[in-house]
Scaffold this motif. Structure first.
Motif, PDB file in Angstrom:
ATOM      1  N   ARG A 195      19.845  28.745  42.769  1.00  0.00           N
ATOM      2  CA  ARG A 195      20.362  29.419  43.951  1.00  0.00           C
ATOM      3  C   ARG A 195      21.061  30.712  43.559  1.00  0.00           C
ATOM      4  NH1 ARG A 195      25.730  29.486  44.253  1.00  0.00           N
ATOM      5  NH2 ARG A 195      27.034  27.690  43.694  1.00  0.00           N
ATOM      6  N   PRO A 196      21.158  31.657  44.518  1.00  0.00           N
ATOM      7  CA  PRO A 196      21.820  32.931  44.228  1.00  0.00           C
ATOM      8  C   PRO A 196      23.342  32.791  44.131  1.00  0.00           C
ATOM      9  CG  PRO A 196      20.484  33.031  46.247  1.00  0.00           C
ATOM     10  CD  PRO A 196      20.576  31.605  45.854  1.00  0.00           C
ATOM     11  N   PHE A 197      23.971  33.824  43.609  1.00  0.00           N
ATOM     12  CA  PHE A 197      25.427  33.958  43.588  1.00  0.00           C
ATOM     13  C   PHE A 197      25.898  34.032  45.047  1.00  0.00           C
ATOM     14  CE2 PHE A 197      29.299  36.596  43.025  1.00  0.00           C
ATOM     15  CZ  PHE A 197      29.905  35.921  41.977  1.00  0.00           C
ATOM     16  N   ARG A 198      26.912  33.246  45.370  1.00  0.00           N
ATOM     17  CA  ARG A 198      27.364  33.180  46.778  1.00  0.00           C
ATOM     18  C   ARG A 198      28.725  33.845  46.965  1.00  0.00           C
ATOM     19  NH1 ARG A 198      26.312  26.965  47.739  1.00  0.00           N
ATOM     20  NH2 ARG A 198      24.075  27.019  48.146  1.00  0.00           N
ATOM     21  N   VAL A 199      28.768  34.780  47.894  1.00  0.00           N
ATOM     22  CA  VAL A 199      30.020  35.486  48.189  1.00  0.00           C
ATOM     23  C   VAL A 199      30.349  35.326  49.664  1.00  0.00           C
ATOM     24  CG1 VAL A 199      31.254  37.672  47.968  1.00  0.00           C
ATOM     25  CG2 VAL A 199      29.197  37.281  46.607  1.00  0.00           C
TER      26      VAL A 199
ATOM     27  N   GLY B  68      38.664  26.744  44.549  1.00  0.00           N
ATOM     28  CA  GLY B  68      37.329  26.383  44.060  1.00  0.00           C
ATOM     29  C   GLY B  68      36.538  27.564  43.526  1.00  0.00           C
ATOM     30  N   CYS B  69      37.033  28.775  43.749  1.00  0.00           N
ATOM     31  CA  CYS B  69      36.371  29.950  43.178  1.00  0.00           C
ATOM     32  C   CYS B  69      37.394  31.084  43.127  1.00  0.00           C
ATOM     33  CB  CYS B  69      35.153  30.366  43.998  1.00  0.00           C
ATOM     34  SG  CYS B  69      35.572  31.062  45.608  1.00  0.00           S
ATOM     35  N   GLU B  70      36.996  32.174  42.484  1.00  0.00           N
ATOM     36  CA  GLU B  70      37.915  33.312  42.406  1.00  0.00           C
ATOM     37  C   GLU B  70      38.065  33.979  43.778  1.00  0.00           C
ATOM     38  OE1 GLU B  70      38.518  37.414  39.845  1.00  0.00           O
ATOM     39  OE2 GLU B  70      36.838  36.088  39.351  1.00  0.00           O
ATOM     40  N   VAL B  71      39.253  34.506  44.039  1.00  0.00           N
ATOM     41  CA  VAL B  71      39.498  35.234  45.291  1.00  0.00           C
ATOM     42  C   VAL B  71      39.842  36.686  44.948  1.00  0.00           C
ATOM     43  CG1 VAL B  71      40.939  35.385  47.361  1.00  0.00           C
ATOM     44  CG2 VAL B  71      40.416  33.132  46.379  1.00  0.00           C
ATOM     45  N   LEU B  72      39.038  37.605  45.467  1.00  0.00           N
ATOM     46  CA  LEU B  72      39.335  39.026  45.280  1.00  0.00           C
ATOM     47  C   LEU B  72      39.980  39.530  46.573  1.00  0.00           C
ATOM     48  CD1 LEU B  72      38.980  41.794  43.764  1.00  0.00           C
ATOM     49  CD2 LEU B  72      36.749  41.956  44.873  1.00  0.00           C
ATOM     50  N   THR B  73      41.236  39.955  46.479  1.00  0.00           N
ATOM     51  CA  THR B  73      41.955  40.381  47.684  1.00  0.00           C
ATOM     52  C   THR B  73      41.942  41.905  47.801  1.00  0.00           C
ATOM     53  OG1 THR B  73      43.397  38.451  47.501  1.00  0.00           O
ATOM     54  CG2 THR B  73      44.184  40.251  48.881  1.00  0.00           C
ATOM     55  N   ILE B  74      41.563  42.371  48.987  1.00  0.00           N
ATOM     56  CA  ILE B  74      41.538  43.821  49.254  1.00  0.00           C
ATOM     57  C   ILE B  74      42.459  44.108  50.433  1.00  0.00           C
ATOM     58  CG2 ILE B  74      40.037  45.686  50.115  1.00  0.00           C
ATOM     59  CD1 ILE B  74      37.800  44.548  48.394  1.00  0.00           C
ATOM     60  N   ASP B  75      43.285  45.123  50.291  1.00  0.00           N
ATOM     61  CA  ASP B  75      44.207  45.493  51.369  1.00  0.00           C
ATOM     62  C   ASP B  75      43.401  46.165  52.489  1.00  0.00           C
ATOM     63  OD1 ASP B  75      46.005  46.660  53.074  1.00  0.00           O
ATOM     64  OD2 ASP B  75      47.054  47.843  51.537  1.00  0.00           O
ATOM     65  N   ALA B  76      43.206  45.434  53.596  1.00  0.00           N
ATOM     66  CA  ALA B  76      42.357  45.941  54.684  1.00  0.00           C
ATOM     67  C   ALA B  76      43.179  46.454  55.867  1.00  0.00           C
ATOM     68  CB  ALA B  76      41.374  44.858  55.119  1.00  0.00           C
TER      69      ALA B  76
ATOM     70  N   ASP C 231      29.140  25.121  47.393  1.00  0.00           N
ATOM     71  CA  ASP C 231      30.126  25.860  46.600  1.00  0.00           C
ATOM     72  C   ASP C 231      30.003  27.374  46.778  1.00  0.00           C
ATOM     73  OD1 ASP C 231      30.999  23.486  45.666  1.00  0.00           O
ATOM     74  OD2 ASP C 231      30.719  23.955  43.533  1.00  0.00           O
ATOM     75  N   LEU C 232      31.144  28.015  46.685  1.00  0.00           N
ATOM     76  CA  LEU C 232      31.185  29.484  46.710  1.00  0.00           C
ATOM     77  C   LEU C 232      31.437  29.967  45.289  1.00  0.00           C
ATOM     78  CD1 LEU C 232      33.537  29.894  49.818  1.00  0.00           C
ATOM     79  CD2 LEU C 232      31.034  30.148  49.764  1.00  0.00           C
ATOM     80  N   ASP C 233      30.938  31.160  44.970  1.00  0.00           N
ATOM     81  CA  ASP C 233      31.205  31.734  43.653  1.00  0.00           C
ATOM     82  C   ASP C 233      32.317  32.770  43.712  1.00  0.00           C
ATOM     83  OD1 ASP C 233      29.148  30.258  42.272  1.00  0.00           O
ATOM     84  OD2 ASP C 233      27.740  31.423  43.469  1.00  0.00           O
ATOM     85  N   LEU C 234      32.485  33.386  44.878  1.00  0.00           N
ATOM     86  CA  LEU C 234      33.560  34.382  45.033  1.00  0.00           C
ATOM     87  C   LEU C 234      33.931  34.488  46.509  1.00  0.00           C
ATOM     88  CD1 LEU C 234      35.206  36.736  43.558  1.00  0.00           C
ATOM     89  CD2 LEU C 234      33.443  38.266  44.439  1.00  0.00           C
ATOM     90  N   ILE C 235      35.227  34.670  46.747  1.00  0.00           N
ATOM     91  CA  ILE C 235      35.697  34.996  48.097  1.00  0.00           C
ATOM     92  C   ILE C 235      36.281  36.402  48.046  1.00  0.00           C
ATOM     93  CG2 ILE C 235      37.524  34.522  49.791  1.00  0.00           C
ATOM     94  CD1 ILE C 235      37.141  31.528  49.209  1.00  0.00           C
ATOM     95  N   VAL C 236      35.819  37.262  48.936  1.00  0.00           N
ATOM     96  CA  VAL C 236      36.455  38.573  49.096  1.00  0.00           C
ATOM     97  C   VAL C 236      37.348  38.455  50.322  1.00  0.00           C
ATOM     98  CG1 VAL C 236      36.102  41.035  49.531  1.00  0.00           C
ATOM     99  CG2 VAL C 236      34.502  39.789  48.060  1.00  0.00           C
TER     100      VAL C 236
END
Ligand code: DGT
Length: 225
Positions: free
Chosen positions: A14-18, A194-202, A143-148
């Protein structure tokens, strides 16, 4: 023993999931559109059109018109639509990244969690939804691989929401956006996401957010570009 998810990924089945996450009006759709230009990325906006027309019923509108009455049905439908997006195989073999707006995990740990806290769900309803989630988690690879995480302050997104004037959201109070925000913060600051979280100031304007998306593209696509 390897989990179903780890086994599937290690075999590159399966592909990388974001998952692109954030409060109402945080700019998730713009973020998703930014990644449309990559041929190897399959993007999925939230299927609002489906929620607005369930055999003629506008479930989104019903949910906002009476949260006590309609949250259970709405979250059921949201779970199903998110599951379909999250686990469906990619459209063609060249897809190495799947990106979607919110996730099955979001329903469980953000909106359903909040609905229970605010008594929009009876305990029995909450248990039914939780059981669905537990079953999905145990028996399917969700499963998720990354959360933005497009992080915002409730007042900022409330102003944006009021400006865009979506009919169903016309009565949504600032208090609700504060509750959704708190649920996001609880969920995404927990040690077991469960996965890395990348936080962006929106809170910043779109150009600044797009600069960050550009800067973090390699990471967001899991090195697949
Ligand atoms: P954006 O681009 O960040 O402004 O996001 P939109 O406008 O594409 O999507 P958003 O976050 O406003 O979501 C669409 C509507 O659906 C909004 O009124 C919130 C609602 N919604 C989405 N998922 C759930 C859910 O799981 N539970 C509840 N109660 N509402 C949800």
């Amino acid at each position: 023993m390897k989990s179903v998810a780890a086994a599937a990924r290690s075999l590159r089945k399966r592909p990388f999931r974001v998952s692109i996450e954030g409060n109402i009006g945080s700019g998730k759709s713009t973020c998703i559109k930014f990644f449309d230009k990559f041929d190897n990325v399959e993007t999925h906006a939230e299927p609002l059109h489906e929620w607005r027309d369930v055999s003629g019923h506008n479930l989104l509108g019903l949910m906002y018109s009476d949260m006590h009455k309609w949250t259970f049905a709405f979250q059921h439908y949201v779970h199903l639509s998110r599951l379909k997006i999250q686990i469906s195989p990619p459209a063609h073999p060249g897809i190495t990244v799947k990106m979607f707006e919110r996730s099955v995990q979001n329903s469980r740990y953000c909106f359903v969690h909040n609905a229970k806290k605010q008594n929009f769900l009876e305990d029995a309803e909450y248990q039914v939804l939780s059981t669905w989630f537990d079953y999905s988690e145990k028996n399917l690879d969700i499963d998720l691989d990354l959360i933005v995480y497009l992080k915002t302050t409730p007042q900022v997104v409330w102003d944006r929401m009021a400006k865009r004037g979506r009919a169903e959201e016309s009565e949504v109070p600032l208090e609700y956006l504060q509750q959704v925000h708190d649920s996001y913060e609880n969920w995404l600051s927990a040690p077991n996401v469960g996965c890395e979280v990348l936080t962006i100031d929106a809170d910043r304007n779109l150009d600044c957010v797009k600069d960050d998306l550009q800067r973090y593209t390699y990471k967001i696509l899991g090195g697949n570009h």
